[in-house]
Design a protein around this motif. Structure first.
Motif, PDB file in Angstrom:
ATOM      1  N   ARG A 121     -87.835 -41.160  54.622  1.00 23.99           N
ATOM      2  CA  ARG A 121     -88.881 -41.260  53.596  1.00 23.99           C
ATOM      3  C   ARG A 121     -88.347 -41.916  52.324  1.00 23.99           C
ATOM      4  NH1 ARG A 121     -90.328 -35.822  50.804  1.00 23.99           N
ATOM      5  NH2 ARG A 121     -88.210 -36.315  50.103  1.00 23.99           N
ATOM      6  N   ASP A 122     -87.090 -41.556  51.969  1.00 26.01           N
ATOM      7  CA  ASP A 122     -86.506 -42.094  50.739  1.00 26.01           C
ATOM      8  C   ASP A 122     -86.242 -43.597  50.819  1.00 26.01           C
ATOM      9  OD1 ASP A 122     -86.605 -39.590  49.657  1.00 26.01           O
ATOM     10  OD2 ASP A 122     -84.484 -39.125  49.985  1.00 26.01           O
TER      11      ASP A 122
ATOM     12  N   GLU B 197     -88.470 -45.642  51.566  1.00 27.64           N
ATOM     13  CA  GLU B 197     -89.737 -46.211  51.093  1.00 27.64           C
ATOM     14  C   GLU B 197     -90.138 -47.444  51.906  1.00 27.64           C
ATOM     15  OE1 GLU B 197     -89.295 -46.871  46.910  1.00 27.64           O
ATOM     16  OE2 GLU B 197     -89.420 -44.744  46.414  1.00 27.64           O
TER      17      GLU B 197
ATOM     18  N   ARG C  89     -86.435 -36.790  55.579  1.00 28.54           N
ATOM     19  CA  ARG C  89     -86.319 -37.029  54.140  1.00 28.54           C
ATOM     20  C   ARG C  89     -85.569 -38.327  53.867  1.00 28.54           C
ATOM     21  NH1 ARG C  89     -84.185 -31.203  51.862  1.00 28.54           N
ATOM     22  NH2 ARG C  89     -85.993 -29.933  52.436  1.00 28.54           N
TER      23      ARG C  89
END
Length: 407
Positions: free
Chosen positions: A231-232, A234, A228
């Motif tokens: 993923r954050d 980007e 996570r």
């Protein structure tokens, strides 16, 4: 106002006193013992405040590749000489400490092995209890006092002053340490600071706590939260690695997450840069941390217990988890290259993973073979890194993410 000017003037003369102090201290020694680390610091709660424990006595001198200490005791069984040997330097003597004892006062001077002063401490006693410690060193000075409840120290108040070119700055409040005891001993040690910040340094684990159970809980959370966190970020370009960089080998949850981009790797290769630098997290494009959420306290207790046990198991647990992550599918997290890898590395660059010494984008990472491994390891040509077997657990990662991938 706390005034350590007199002690600082004596510290300034300490270099000239190295040989006389050494001769006097050695003359008092009636017994020598080997220890795994420093021991017998007189400052109350000193080891607890640093989440450590006194070194244990050894039957003989250990392997020179390990840090170790030799202590000299006088006729009253007091430590008067401390010799510290550096394992990284092959057992070379690095520091010497000499103590002198007078009624109500113990003085300790520490030197580099070549005689350069490190510090000068004065420990003052009254009614067989240590009451204060005045400490002057090359970088500054500190002073602390000790409050007792019955026979136990329940509060330590510490003041600190930096050293600048013109001398020591005035000492100001730095930290207060409060200890809570019960029938089994120390139960809680907290520190508080002038701006109101309070921190738990030590907390006795609850009944039934085990490091193994704690790690399972922490690992489950990390397997969810690391993807996570990545993923954050980007990340929009293909990544060739995710690095988990840690500092304390006893703390498997104390790390930062770094992402290396393939475009940066290609540019470094084109420029003729040192390929080892490609695996240095500090040089990577992205960095983030991981919020442990509900297992924050569990992770703290785990690191505490592993640290007190002088265990480096935290490092091995983190490396194993990196193997688990590396064997998983990351397409829902970020774009990756065919040779994408996840690895754990300490702040000085030591890791258990071996990496390709050259880039070959026509082959996947899995096609690399370690020529020194009869088992056909899927890692790259051995360079300065030591290869270990990959302990993957793809199922655990899949369970942690759930059927919908990263949530």
């Amino acid at each position: 106002m706390i005034d350590l000017a007199g002690l600082d003037r004596r510290f300034a003369r300490l270099a000239a006193e190295y040989r006389p102090r050494r001769t006097a201290a050695y003359g008092l020694v009636v017994r020598w013992e080997w220890y795994e680390d420093a021991a017998f610091d007189p400052r109350p709660l000193f080891y607890e405040r640093n989440l450590s424990r006194p070194g244990r006595r050894l039957a003989e001198r250990p392997d020179p590749a390990r840090d170790h200490v030799r202590l000299g005791f006088d006729a009253d069984d007091r430590v008067v000489v401390g010799l510290e040997y550096n394992g990284f330097l092959g057992g070379r003597l690095s520091y010497e400490s000499f103590r002198s004892c007078r009624p109500g006062l113990v003085e300790e001077a520490r030197f580099h092995a070549d005689g350069r002063p490190v510090y000068l401490h004065e420990y003052r006693f009254a009614a067989n209890r240590i009451r204060s410690a005045a400490m002057v060193a090359t970088g500054g000075a500190s002073y602390e006092t000790y409050d007792y409840t019955d026979d136990r120290v329940t509060r330590v108040e510490n003041h600190y002053g930096q050293r600048q070119s013109e001398g020591l700055l005035p000492l100001v409040p730095f930290a207060v340490f409060d200890a809570t005891y019960d029938g089994s001993g120390l139960a809680l040690l907290q520190s508080s600071y002038p701006r109101g910040h309070t921190e738990v340094i030590y907390e006795r684990p609850p009944t039934g706590f085990t490091p193994a159970d704690a790690w399972r809980a922490v690992e489950r959370e990390l397997l969810r939260r690391i993807p996570r966190a990545v993923r954050d970020l980007e990340v929009d370009g293909p990544a060739y690695c995710v690095a988990l960089m840690y500092e304390d080998p006893a703390d498997p949850a104390g790390f930062t997450v770094h992402v290396g981009l393939d475009e940066d790797r290609r540019a470094a290769v084109a420029d003729g840069s040192d390929l080892d630098d490609l695996w240095s997290p500090a040089d990577m494009a992205y960095e983030t941390s991981v919020d442990l959420g509900a297992v924050t306290d569990t992770a703290r207790l785990l690191a505490q217990e592993l640290g007190l046990a002088r265990s480096e198991a935290g490092r091995d647990l983190l490396r194993s988890m990196a193997d688990t992550l590396g064997a998983a599918e990351w397409s829902a997290v970020l774009p990756t290259t065919e040779d994408f890898v996840v690895y754990a590395v300490d702040i000085e660059g030591h890791t258990s993973t071996t990496f390709p010494t050259a880039l070959d984008h026509s082959r996947s990472w899995a096609s690399y073979r370690d020529p020194n491994s009869s088992g056909g390891s899927r890692h790259g040509m051995p360079a300065r890194y030591v290869n270990r077997s990959c302990r993957s657990a793809v199922a655990a990662f899949a369970v942690a993410l759930g059927p919908g991938g990263v949530r």
